[in-house]
Design a protein around this motif. Structure first.
Motif, PDB file in Angstrom:
ATOM      1  N   ARG A 172      14.392 -44.454  31.885  1.00  0.00           N
ATOM      2  CA  ARG A 172      13.126 -43.778  32.889  1.00  0.00           C
ATOM      3  C   ARG A 172      13.175 -43.538  34.221  1.00  0.00           C
ATOM      4  N   LEU A 173      11.999 -41.929  34.481  1.00  0.00           N
ATOM      5  CA  LEU A 173      12.288 -41.557  34.967  1.00  0.00           C
ATOM      6  C   LEU A 173      10.714 -41.581  35.974  1.00  0.00           C
ATOM      7  N   THR A 174      11.050 -41.595  37.662  1.00  0.00           N
ATOM      8  CA  THR A 174      10.034 -41.452  37.988  1.00  0.00           C
ATOM      9  C   THR A 174      10.150 -40.459  39.188  1.00  0.00           C
ATOM     10  N   THR A 175       9.098 -40.124  40.480  1.00  0.00           N
ATOM     11  CA  THR A 175       9.641 -39.720  41.426  1.00  0.00           C
ATOM     12  C   THR A 175       8.600 -39.109  42.644  1.00  0.00           C
ATOM     13  N   HIS A 176       8.608 -39.637  43.601  1.00  0.00           N
ATOM     14  CA  HIS A 176       7.862 -39.657  44.863  1.00  0.00           C
ATOM     15  C   HIS A 176       6.420 -37.946  45.048  1.00  0.00           C
ATOM     16  N   ALA A 177       5.859 -37.979  44.690  1.00  0.00           N
ATOM     17  CA  ALA A 177       5.095 -36.800  44.739  1.00  0.00           C
ATOM     18  C   ALA A 177       3.790 -37.255  45.284  1.00  0.00           C
ATOM     19  N   GLY A 178       2.575 -35.928  45.147  1.00  0.00           N
ATOM     20  CA  GLY A 178       1.486 -35.976  46.036  1.00  0.00           C
ATOM     21  C   GLY A 178       1.048 -37.167  47.707  1.00  0.00           C
ATOM     22  N   GLU A 179       2.134 -37.420  47.963  1.00  0.00           N
ATOM     23  CA  GLU A 179       1.797 -38.109  48.766  1.00  0.00           C
ATOM     24  C   GLU A 179       2.153 -37.369  50.468  1.00  0.00           C
ATOM     25  N   PHE A 180       2.595 -36.940  51.355  1.00  0.00           N
ATOM     26  CA  PHE A 180       3.276 -35.589  51.516  1.00  0.00           C
ATOM     27  C   PHE A 180       3.059 -33.708  51.780  1.00  0.00           C
ATOM     28  N   GLY A 181       3.272 -33.964  49.622  1.00  0.00           N
ATOM     29  CA  GLY A 181       3.403 -32.518  49.046  1.00  0.00           C
ATOM     30  C   GLY A 181       2.453 -32.042  48.526  1.00  0.00           C
ATOM     31  N   GLY A 182       1.361 -32.540  49.230  1.00  0.00           N
ATOM     32  CA  GLY A 182       0.436 -32.347  48.002  1.00  0.00           C
ATOM     33  C   GLY A 182       0.316 -32.664  46.450  1.00  0.00           C
ATOM     34  N   PRO A 183      -0.929 -31.611  45.993  1.00  0.00           N
ATOM     35  CA  PRO A 183      -1.228 -31.903  44.356  1.00  0.00           C
ATOM     36  C   PRO A 183      -0.278 -30.989  43.770  1.00  0.00           C
TER      37      PRO A 183
END
Length: 328
Positions: A188-199
């Motif tokens: 199954r897949l997840t990733t870090h995003a929308g923290e310092f990378g913005g929307p």
């Protein structure tokens, strides 16, 4: 009320980042490793900003040299989780730190961690599952090697694949090969995003990597159309409010968008990320959310129901954890 004993499900925690400072200092003394600059005068982790945090994080991990070290770490982390009412947790595990992405070495580290997790489950009643995680700022080629480690060990205990690290390095789509490899292995897949990378990084994660969960994702609130997509597709956010506040995304809990995202129909969960680095626990996260938004037992029970439904575990484990949540 005290939320310490309230049963909790945590989906976003980095194993090395959850290492108690005393545990790391103890290992450093055993191995005669100099950790100057990692701790403040009170013995807590210290850093200036997100990039410096990553540097301190990697400096602290240098004390973890062997599978035995990782076994001891797993026990220490799960003990603290269980003390704060966590009954099911998922942790990010990096072959980069466990054998340098060599599959044979990775399997030895993994065996030690799983043995420790089994011991913790028997003694403390906490269930752990692992999400193999590539490090974004190490680049796409090393992420491929990490994905191969994940694919070789996918199963009942290694159930997911994700990506952490510096969101300022490259685009999500640069890592599509690694995520495709993991998907084909049944992970199954997840990733870090929308923290310092913005929307925009959240959009990339959805469109280019086709993940079903997103680590953090809170900057999506800046794009109403993106919020609608998250809600419509039921993409779950692994929200870590305390981490976001300490790293300066938001000035305080009351300014955090978790409540607005939830009100907009986005499925949100609560986790600690790297708890001792951010001076938090799952108990403290609940306390601060109660203080900021007036959330109570029904709210937290709903968050936990969402979390266990989104958990990367087999259906037997999900049913068992759901029963424990319902009984409580």
């Amino acid at each position: 009320m005290s939320w310490k004993d309230f049963p909790k499900v945590e989906l976003h925690m980095h194993l090395e980042g959850a290492a108690p400072p005393a545990f790391v200092r103890g290992l450093a003394q055993e191995k005669n490793i100099d950790l100057t600059g990692v701790f403040d005068e009170r013995g807590n982790y210290t850093f200036r900003d997100f990039v410096h945090f990553l540097q301190v994080y990697e400096a602290a991990t240098q004390v973890l040299k062997t599978p035995e070290d990782y076994g001891r770490l797993t026990l220490a982390v799960l003990e603290q989780c269980a003390e704060n009412g966590v009954i099911y947790a998922e942790s990010f595990l990096s072959p980069d730190f466990c054998g340098g992405r060599d599959v044979t070495a990775w399997k030895e580290y993994l065996h030690a961690m799983q043995e420790a997790a089994d011991q913790a489950e028997a003694q403390m009643g906490i269930t752990l599952r692992g999400i193999v995680t590539c490090i974004r700022h190490f680049g796409p080629e090393k992420a491929r090697e990490t994905a191969l480690c994940a694919a070789e060990t996918a199963g009942d205990w290694i159930t997911g694949f994700g990506m952490g690290g510096d969101e300022g390095m490259g685009r999500q789509g640069d890592f599509a090969w690694a995520f495709d490899c993991a998907r084909e292995a049944g992970l199954r897949l997840t990733t870090h995003a929308g923290e310092f990378g913005g929307p925009e990084s959240v959009r990339q994660a959805i469109e280019d990597l086709k993940v079903e969960r997103i680590g953090h994702g809170v900057r999506a609130i800046e794009d109403p159309a993106l919020v609608d997509i998250l809600a419509e597709r039921e993409i779950v956010l692994e929200v870590c409010p305390g981490s976001n506040v300490v790293l300066g995304l938001y000035p305080r809990f009351a300014a955090h968008p978790i409540a607005k995202l939830r009100e907009a129909g986005v499925k949100v969960t609560v986790s600690t990320d790297d708890p001792p680095f951010f001076n938090t626990t799952m108990t403290r996260e609940y306390e601060e959310l109660e203080r900021a938004f007036g959330w109570g037992a029904e709210d937290f029970a709903e968050l936990n129901r969402i979390a266990i439904e989104a958990a990367f575990c087999d259906e037997g484990t999900r049913k068992r954890i759901k029963q424990r949540l319902e009984q409580a």
